[in-house]
Design a protein around this motif. Sequence first.
Motif, PDB file in Angstrom:
ATOM      1  N   ALA A  23       0.816  -1.218   0.000  1.00 14.72           N
ATOM      2  CA  ALA A  23       0.000   0.000   0.000  1.00 14.72           C
ATOM      3  C   ALA A  23       0.848   1.266   0.000  1.00 14.72           C
ATOM      4  N   GLN A  24       2.127   1.137   0.343  1.00 15.11           N
ATOM      5  CA  GLN A  24       2.999   2.307   0.426  1.00 15.11           C
ATOM      6  C   GLN A  24       3.745   2.588  -0.883  1.00 15.11           C
ATOM      7  N   GLY A  25       3.736   1.622  -1.813  1.00 18.47           N
ATOM      8  CA  GLY A  25       4.422   1.816  -3.090  1.00 18.47           C
ATOM      9  C   GLY A  25       3.439   2.144  -4.192  1.00 18.47           C
ATOM     10  N   ARG A  26       3.952   2.226  -5.412  1.00 18.69           N
ATOM     11  CA  ARG A  26       3.078   2.463  -6.562  1.00 18.69           C
ATOM     12  C   ARG A  26       3.567   1.665  -7.752  1.00 18.69           C
ATOM     13  N   VAL A  27       2.638   1.156  -8.531  1.00 20.34           N
ATOM     14  CA  VAL A  27       3.016   0.365  -9.693  1.00 20.34           C
ATOM     15  C   VAL A  27       3.620   1.269 -10.761  1.00 20.34           C
ATOM     16  N   ALA A  28       4.295   0.656 -11.731  1.00 15.53           N
ATOM     17  CA  ALA A  28       4.997   1.420 -12.781  1.00 15.53           C
ATOM     18  C   ALA A  28       3.987   1.971 -13.779  1.00 15.53           C
ATOM     19  N   ASP A  29       3.375   3.089 -13.424  1.00 22.84           N
ATOM     20  CA  ASP A  29       2.286   3.612 -14.248  1.00 22.84           C
ATOM     21  C   ASP A  29       2.751   4.350 -15.499  1.00 22.84           C
ATOM     22  N   TYR A  30       4.069   4.542 -15.656  1.00 29.45           N
ATOM     23  CA  TYR A  30       4.557   5.169 -16.883  1.00 29.45           C
ATOM     24  C   TYR A  30       4.516   4.191 -18.055  1.00 29.45           C
ATOM     25  N   ILE A  31       4.309   2.916 -17.758  1.00 26.30           N
ATOM     26  CA  ILE A  31       4.004   1.910 -18.782  1.00 26.30           C
ATOM     27  C   ILE A  31       2.547   1.509 -18.535  1.00 26.30           C
ATOM     28  N   PRO A  32       1.615   2.047 -19.303  1.00 31.28           N
ATOM     29  CA  PRO A  32       0.189   1.878 -18.994  1.00 31.28           C
ATOM     30  C   PRO A  32      -0.251   0.444 -18.732  1.00 31.28           C
ATOM     31  N   GLU A  33       0.283  -0.527 -19.470  1.00 33.44           N
ATOM     32  CA  GLU A  33      -0.130  -1.908 -19.256  1.00 33.44           C
ATOM     33  C   GLU A  33       0.285  -2.420 -17.874  1.00 33.44           C
ATOM     34  N   LEU A  34       1.451  -1.963 -17.380  1.00 33.94           N
ATOM     35  CA  LEU A  34       1.889  -2.385 -16.050  1.00 33.94           C
ATOM     36  C   LEU A  34       1.038  -1.754 -14.960  1.00 33.94           C
ATOM     37  N   ALA A  35       0.475  -0.580 -15.253  1.00 36.04           N
ATOM     38  CA  ALA A  35      -0.362   0.106 -14.274  1.00 36.04           C
ATOM     39  C   ALA A  35      -1.637  -0.673 -13.957  1.00 36.04           C
ATOM     40  N   LYS A  36      -1.983  -1.621 -14.817  1.00 38.88           N
ATOM     41  CA  LYS A  36      -3.213  -2.410 -14.620  1.00 38.88           C
ATOM     42  C   LYS A  36      -3.030  -3.568 -13.639  1.00 38.88           C
ATOM     43  N   VAL A  37      -1.795  -3.876 -13.275  1.00 40.51           N
ATOM     44  CA  VAL A  37      -1.532  -5.014 -12.393  1.00 40.51           C
ATOM     45  C   VAL A  37      -1.919  -4.649 -10.956  1.00 40.51           C
ATOM     46  N   PRO A  38      -2.693  -5.481 -10.257  1.00 39.44           N
ATOM     47  CA  PRO A  38      -3.068  -5.179  -8.873  1.00 39.44           C
ATOM     48  C   PRO A  38      -1.845  -5.034  -7.977  1.00 39.44           C
ATOM     49  N   ALA A  39      -1.806  -3.956  -7.209  1.00 35.37           N
ATOM     50  CA  ALA A  39      -0.629  -3.661  -6.381  1.00 35.37           C
ATOM     51  C   ALA A  39      -0.470  -4.623  -5.208  1.00 35.37           C
ATOM     52  N   ASP A  40      -1.534  -5.328  -4.849  1.00 39.46           N
ATOM     53  CA  ASP A  40      -1.471  -6.169  -3.655  1.00 39.46           C
ATOM     54  C   ASP A  40      -1.007  -7.597  -3.932  1.00 39.46           C
ATOM     55  N   LYS A  41      -0.582  -7.887  -5.153  1.00 35.91           N
ATOM     56  CA  LYS A  41      -0.054  -9.212  -5.468  1.00 35.91           C
ATOM     57  C   LYS A  41       1.262  -9.442  -4.701  1.00 35.91           C
ATOM     58  N   PHE A  42       1.481 -10.689  -4.274  1.00 37.34           N
ATOM     59  CA  PHE A  42       2.752 -11.026  -3.621  1.00 37.34           C
ATOM     60  C   PHE A  42       3.073 -12.491  -3.873  1.00 37.34           C
ATOM     61  N   ALA A  43       4.327 -12.755  -4.165  1.00 33.04           N
ATOM     62  CA  ALA A  43       4.793 -14.129  -4.364  1.00 33.04           C
ATOM     63  C   ALA A  43       6.263 -14.228  -4.009  1.00 33.04           C
ATOM     64  N   MET A  44       6.668 -15.407  -3.584  1.00 28.23           N
ATOM     65  CA  MET A  44       8.075 -15.642  -3.277  1.00 28.23           C
ATOM     66  C   MET A  44       8.361 -17.120  -3.459  1.00 28.23           C
ATOM     67  N   ALA A  45       9.495 -17.441  -4.068  1.00 28.16           N
ATOM     68  CA  ALA A  45       9.885 -18.836  -4.287  1.00 28.16           C
ATOM     69  C   ALA A  45      11.373 -18.998  -4.026  1.00 28.16           C
ATOM     70  N   VAL A  46      11.721 -20.086  -3.386  1.00 26.45           N
ATOM     71  CA  VAL A  46      13.111 -20.446  -3.114  1.00 26.45           C
ATOM     72  C   VAL A  46      13.371 -21.818  -3.726  1.00 26.45           C
ATOM     73  N   HIS A  47      14.415 -21.906  -4.568  1.00 22.83           N
ATOM     74  CA  HIS A  47      14.825 -23.185  -5.139  1.00 22.83           C
ATOM     75  C   HIS A  47      16.281 -23.439  -4.750  1.00 22.83           C
ATOM     76  N   THR A  48      16.544 -24.585  -4.168  1.00 23.60           N
ATOM     77  CA  THR A  48      17.897 -24.904  -3.716  1.00 23.60           C
ATOM     78  C   THR A  48      18.600 -25.807  -4.730  1.00 23.60           C
ATOM     79  N   LEU A  49      19.912 -25.823  -4.648  1.00 26.21           N
ATOM     80  CA  LEU A  49      20.690 -26.626  -5.589  1.00 26.21           C
ATOM     81  C   LEU A  49      20.500 -28.127  -5.379  1.00 26.21           C
ATOM     82  N   ASP A  50      20.034 -28.513  -4.199  1.00 30.23           N
ATOM     83  CA  ASP A  50      19.795 -29.945  -3.975  1.00 30.23           C
ATOM     84  C   ASP A  50      18.369 -30.349  -4.342  1.00 30.23           C
ATOM     85  N   GLY A  51      17.654 -29.462  -5.056  1.00 28.70           N
ATOM     86  CA  GLY A  51      16.370 -29.839  -5.633  1.00 28.70           C
ATOM     87  C   GLY A  51      15.132 -29.519  -4.824  1.00 28.70           C
TER      88      GLY A  51
END
Length: 308
Positions: A23-51
């Motif tokens: 809520a404290q940031g802002r999406v990259a609205d200078y590229i109009p298509e990116l401005a359409k992405v919901p700001a509240d999305k969140f994801a994180m993934a960790v992949h280790t070398l041992d699989g």
Amino acid sequence: MTASPDYQAILETIAAKVRPLAAQGRVADYIPELAKVPADKFAMAVHTLDGRRFAVGDADERFSIQSISKLFTLLMALRMKKETLWQRVGREPSGNPFNSLVQLEHEQGIPRNPFINAGALVITDVLCRHFVQADRAVLEFLRRLSGATDLNFDSAVAESEAEHGYRNAAMANFIKSFGNLDSPVDTVLQSYFRQCAVRMSCQELATAGLLLANHGTVPASGEALLTPSEAKRINAILLTCGTYDAAGDFAFRVGLPAKSGVGGGILAILPGELAVAVWSPALDENGNSLAGAMALEHFTTLTGRSVF
């Protein structure tokens, strides 16, 4: 040997801590298509070398990787040109915004590093001179590293960038005037816009990042795409230049080589151990994901893992 952290529990803790930051940031609205992405999305993934694989949030949802693509185009160009590549682009932090034209005048059209826009345009030019369709070559390379054969461009994002890419066009023409762009300016620009518009998920980015975590060898296939020395050097440039003009603060807070993009993604590498990708579209004033950077800071703090 130190026991491996409980990565899944740590990711869930991090997600709960950082989601409100969107809520404290802002999406990259200078590229109009990116401005359409919901700001509240969140994801994180960790992949280790041992699989092992760990994820939280929208980790399978694809988004526009934007400047994270610059890491992979650099890998491709370095494989072809080796040390001669550095005659056309530097290896120093810029200290200026990623789309600044200021330094090009003083430095005779040699961009400060391959991760600011000017440097990425030179790298794209290298690919354009080698491949008939450089953007397709980048896409195929990303498919190969991620194992996701259905990766593709977001044509709407690419068109949006092209329509509003006046500063990048100015930059490319300026570099061309100094003789540091061999291909036609429009060819370079169109390829650059399309590579930035590739859509990947955090899971796919983390898999692709394992190449650098594994010192230049793809863990799944055993194929050596870079020498250990080349992988070390790219990780060093990621640490010093990969997060725009906030690279020093990011290294201080997070302590991992990383590349960010204005689509809200960040790919970070812990050499010898893992790759971690995070996505949160709301950006800080430097163009880095606000919640994403904080998530990575929590990650290195809670796991006790960093390059320092």
